[in-house]
Design a protein around this motif. Structure first.
Motif, mmCIF file in Angstrom:
data_model
loop_
_atom_site.group_PDB
_atom_site.id
_atom_site.type_symbol
_atom_site.label_atom_id
_atom_site.label_comp_id
_atom_site.label_asym_id
_atom_site.label_seq_id
_atom_site.Cartn_x
_atom_site.Cartn_y
_atom_site.Cartn_z
ATOM 1 N N GLU A 51 -33.631 19.820 54.755
ATOM 2 C CA GLU A 51 -33.442 18.938 54.169
ATOM 3 C C GLU A 51 -33.983 19.008 53.312
ATOM 4 O OE1 GLU A 51 -33.488 18.745 57.370
ATOM 5 O OE2 GLU A 51 -31.405 17.432 57.914
ATOM 6 N N ARG A 52 -35.520 19.563 53.921
ATOM 7 C CA ARG A 52 -36.357 20.371 52.571
ATOM 8 C C ARG A 52 -36.859 21.390 51.603
ATOM 9 N NH1 ARG A 52 -40.775 21.614 57.612
ATOM 10 N NH2 ARG A 52 -42.271 20.598 55.905
ATOM 11 N N PHE A 53 -36.078 22.223 52.021
ATOM 12 C CA PHE A 53 -36.176 23.033 50.942
ATOM 13 C C PHE A 53 -35.548 22.236 49.623
ATOM 14 C CE2 PHE A 53 -36.399 27.252 53.523
ATOM 15 C CZ PHE A 53 -37.184 26.880 54.387
ATOM 16 N N ASN A 54 -34.199 21.601 49.607
ATOM 17 C CA ASN A 54 -33.957 21.556 48.493
ATOM 18 C C ASN A 54 -34.738 20.743 47.530
ATOM 19 O OD1 ASN A 54 -33.349 18.773 49.413
ATOM 20 N ND2 ASN A 54 -31.228 19.513 49.786
ATOM 21 N N THR A 55 -35.512 20.078 47.628
ATOM 22 C CA THR A 55 -36.504 19.744 47.236
ATOM 23 C C THR A 55 -38.190 20.333 46.509
ATOM 24 O OG1 THR A 55 -37.503 18.207 48.475
ATOM 25 C CG2 THR A 55 -35.584 17.315 47.858
ATOM 26 N N LEU A 56 -38.657 21.263 46.822
ATOM 27 C CA LEU A 56 -39.333 22.110 46.499
ATOM 28 C C LEU A 56 -39.409 23.129 45.541
ATOM 29 C CD1 LEU A 56 -40.822 21.427 50.330
ATOM 30 C CD2 LEU A 56 -41.024 19.638 48.115
ATOM 31 N N ASN A 57 -40.324 23.320 45.388
ATOM 32 C CA ASN A 57 -40.718 24.527 43.922
ATOM 33 C C ASN A 57 -41.140 25.733 45.231
ATOM 34 O OD1 ASN A 57 -39.493 23.881 41.752
ATOM 35 N ND2 ASN A 57 -41.283 22.697 41.199
ATOM 36 N N GLN A 58 -42.530 25.075 45.713
ATOM 37 C CA GLN A 58 -42.782 26.143 46.902
ATOM 38 C C GLN A 58 -43.281 25.603 48.494
ATOM 39 O OE1 GLN A 58 -46.107 27.683 45.382
ATOM 40 N NE2 GLN A 58 -47.555 26.016 45.480
ATOM 41 N N PHE A 59 -43.027 26.128 49.376
ATOM 42 C CA PHE A 59 -43.268 26.080 50.555
ATOM 43 C C PHE A 59 -43.490 27.959 51.637
ATOM 44 C CE2 PHE A 59 -41.245 25.430 55.329
ATOM 45 C CZ PHE A 59 -40.889 24.016 54.728
ATOM 46 N N THR A 60 -44.304 26.975 52.222
ATOM 47 C CA THR A 60 -44.929 28.131 52.750
ATOM 48 C C THR A 60 -44.608 27.584 54.434
ATOM 49 O OG1 THR A 60 -46.660 28.233 51.034
ATOM 50 C CG2 THR A 60 -46.773 29.145 53.870
ATOM 51 N N ILE A 61 -44.313 28.928 55.215
ATOM 52 C CA ILE A 61 -44.227 29.117 56.224
ATOM 53 C C ILE A 61 -44.907 29.638 57.074
ATOM 54 C CG2 ILE A 61 -42.114 29.773 58.421
ATOM 55 C CD1 ILE A 61 -39.738 28.920 56.469
ATOM 56 N N ILE A 62 -45.434 29.351 58.158
ATOM 57 C CA ILE A 62 -46.372 30.351 58.861
ATOM 58 C C ILE A 62 -45.592 31.107 59.932
ATOM 59 C CG2 ILE A 62 -48.333 32.126 60.139
ATOM 60 C CD1 ILE A 62 -50.320 29.525 57.135
ATOM 61 N N GLU A 63 -45.439 32.003 60.704
ATOM 62 C CA GLU A 63 -44.724 32.271 61.814
ATOM 63 C C GLU A 63 -45.659 33.261 62.490
ATOM 64 O OE1 GLU A 63 -41.230 34.762 63.155
ATOM 65 O OE2 GLU A 63 -41.974 35.533 62.017
ATOM 66 N N THR A 64 -46.136 32.975 63.861
ATOM 67 C CA THR A 64 -47.093 33.651 64.965
ATOM 68 C C THR A 64 -45.315 34.938 66.046
ATOM 69 O OG1 THR A 64 -46.272 32.207 66.514
ATOM 70 C CG2 THR A 64 -48.392 32.040 65.658
ATOM 71 N N GLY A 65 -45.643 35.882 65.352
ATOM 72 C CA GLY A 65 -44.775 37.004 65.971
ATOM 73 C C GLY A 65 -43.736 37.162 65.398
ATOM 74 N N PHE A 66 -43.530 38.153 64.374
ATOM 75 C CA PHE A 66 -42.654 38.946 63.106
ATOM 76 C C PHE A 66 -41.374 39.805 63.520
ATOM 77 C CE2 PHE A 66 -41.134 41.852 60.521
ATOM 78 C CZ PHE A 66 -40.798 40.659 58.714
ATOM 79 N N GLY A 67 -41.483 40.247 65.573
ATOM 80 C CA GLY A 67 -40.899 41.191 65.851
ATOM 81 C C GLY A 67 -39.863 42.137 64.780
ATOM 82 N N THR A 68 -38.879 41.735 65.013
ATOM 83 C CA THR A 68 -37.227 42.205 64.518
ATOM 84 C C THR A 68 -37.210 41.729 63.100
ATOM 85 O OG1 THR A 68 -35.421 40.616 64.871
ATOM 86 C CG2 THR A 68 -36.184 42.187 66.519
ATOM 87 N N GLY A 69 -37.642 40.131 62.377
ATOM 88 C CA GLY A 69 -37.896 40.023 61.064
ATOM 89 C C GLY A 69 -37.078 38.703 60.776
ATOM 90 N N LEU A 70 -35.763 38.736 62.179
ATOM 91 C CA LEU A 70 -34.663 37.917 62.019
ATOM 92 C C LEU A 70 -34.519 36.172 61.069
ATOM 93 C CD1 LEU A 70 -31.969 37.360 62.881
ATOM 94 C CD2 LEU A 70 -32.474 36.504 65.250
ATOM 95 N N ASN A 71 -36.393 35.712 61.840
ATOM 96 C CA ASN A 71 -36.369 34.131 61.838
ATOM 97 C C ASN A 71 -36.694 34.415 60.151
ATOM 98 O OD1 ASN A 71 -36.433 34.002 64.479
ATOM 99 N ND2 ASN A 71 -38.368 33.227 64.739
ATOM 100 N N PHE A 72 -37.610 35.312 59.499
ATOM 101 C CA PHE A 72 -37.783 36.204 57.865
ATOM 102 C C PHE A 72 -36.400 35.942 57.831
ATOM 103 C CE2 PHE A 72 -38.317 39.345 55.048
ATOM 104 C CZ PHE A 72 -38.463 37.890 54.162
ATOM 105 N N LEU A 73 -35.949 36.500 58.115
ATOM 106 C CA LEU A 73 -34.837 36.815 57.296
ATOM 107 C C LEU A 73 -33.817 35.631 56.945
ATOM 108 C CD1 LEU A 73 -33.266 40.593 58.474
ATOM 109 C CD2 LEU A 73 -34.216 39.306 56.219
ATOM 110 N N CYS A 74 -33.833 34.732 58.145
ATOM 111 C CA CYS A 74 -32.851 33.637 57.833
ATOM 112 C C CYS A 74 -33.360 32.522 57.394
ATOM 113 C CB CYS A 74 -32.344 33.231 59.995
ATOM 114 S SG CYS A 74 -31.015 33.809 60.834
ATOM 115 N N ALA A 75 -34.779 31.935 57.433
ATOM 116 C CA ALA A 75 -34.999 31.242 56.350
ATOM 117 C C ALA A 75 -34.845 31.726 55.020
ATOM 118 C CB ALA A 75 -37.080 31.065 56.993
ATOM 119 N N ALA A 76 -35.430 33.107 54.508
ATOM 120 C CA ALA A 76 -34.837 33.618 54.014
ATOM 121 C C ALA A 76 -33.790 33.551 53.182
ATOM 122 C CB ALA A 76 -35.451 34.718 53.183
#
Ligand SMILES: C[S@@+](CC[C@H](N)C(=O)[O-])C[C@H]1O[C@@H](n2cnc3c(N)ncnc32)[C@H](O)[C@@H]1O
Length: 244
Positions: A51-76
């Motif tokens: 709901e939030r991504f399609n209205t914004l020009n920039q957005f910042t996510i901060i994650e604790t625990g990068f691990g395999t990068g799975l969360n990063f790739l899904c958000a990207a």
């Protein structure tokens, strides 16, 4: 800042697929039943990102625990699919025990639907480990990986989050990632529309986040987990003022 390696062993799930497991923390990196849908449910839906991504020009996510990068790739992937073409996602993650390139590649092979994005991440992973901010996916996503303890790294950081992914190992096994120090840094780095989501519903986490100024609710958990937490920053403190 310490730079320790992850200690990974591989456990077969019911389908015979090797799943990464931390022998340091005796815990899984993601659901061995369905890591991809867990991320989608807990972190993307938990923060209402579609709901939030399609209205914004920039957005910042901060994650604790990068691990395999799975969360990063899904958000990207979600960002690339629905955010405006000129927009930038900044994904910031802290990781004390980075995976080796070999383990990262092996873990991400479990998710063929992310293959194209995974290739770009893998190609730049050595650079990321040397603590650089890199740009991926035709410059539309910026990834900053801070190597070290989450609370310590965030204490030197100034960039506000629009959404938090709290993804340390289970609080009982990894208390360093779920304490008051971290929660007060989160408050300092949040604004009134900042949201958070995490797979856990532990009472100490809920109370700690509330004390730091977050309004927190429970919703049904993913898979075998009964409940999870999500919420937003309210600037309404019971323990004191934010640090700036
Ligand atoms: C559940 S895993 C994260 C899974 C990850 N988000 C993913 O998409 O694969 C938890 C991560 O927290 C990291 N970690 C543990 N203690 C930490 C600490 N004190 N500070 C920062 N990271 C830590 C672990 O090394 C591990 O990678």
């Amino acid at each position: 800042m310490q730079n320790n390696e992850a200690h990974i062993t591989w456990h077969l799930n019911e389908n015979g697929d090797p799943q990464p497991y931390s022998s340091l923390f005796n815990d899984v990196y993601f659901s061995s039943d369905d890591g991809l849908n867990e991320t989608e449910y807990v972190f993307l839906q938990g923060n209402a990102l579609a709901e939030r991504f399609n209205t914004l020009n920039q957005f910042t996510i901060i994650e604790t625990g990068f691990g395999t990068g799975l969360n990063f790739l899904c958000a990207a992937q979600l960002w690339l699919n629905i955010a405006p073409a000129q927009s930038t996602l900044h994904f910031i993650s802290v990781e004390k025990y980075p995976l080796s390139l070999h383990d990262l590649v092996k873990a991400l092979q479990l998710f063929p639907s992310l293959q194209l994005l995974t290739a770009d991440l893998i190609a730049q992973y050595p650079q990321i480990l040397s603590r650089k901010t890199i740009r991926l996916f035709n410059q539309r996503v910026k990834l900053t990986l801070m190597i070290g303890d989450a609370s310590q790294c965030l204490s030197g950081f100034q960039h506000k989050a629009d959404a938090w992914f709290l993804d340390g190992f289970a609080p009982a096994k990894n208390p360093d990632m779920w304490g008051e120090t971290l929660f007060s840094q989160m408050a300092r780095l949040s604004h009134v529309q900042t949201t958070l989501a995490t797979f856990t519903s532990a009472g100490a986490v809920r109370r700690g986040l509330q004390a730091a100024g977050f309004k927190v609710s429970k919703r049904a958990g993913f898979g075998k987990k009964r409940e999870m937490l999500h919420g937003c920053f309210t600037d309404n403190f019971s323990l004191g003022k934010p640090l700036d």
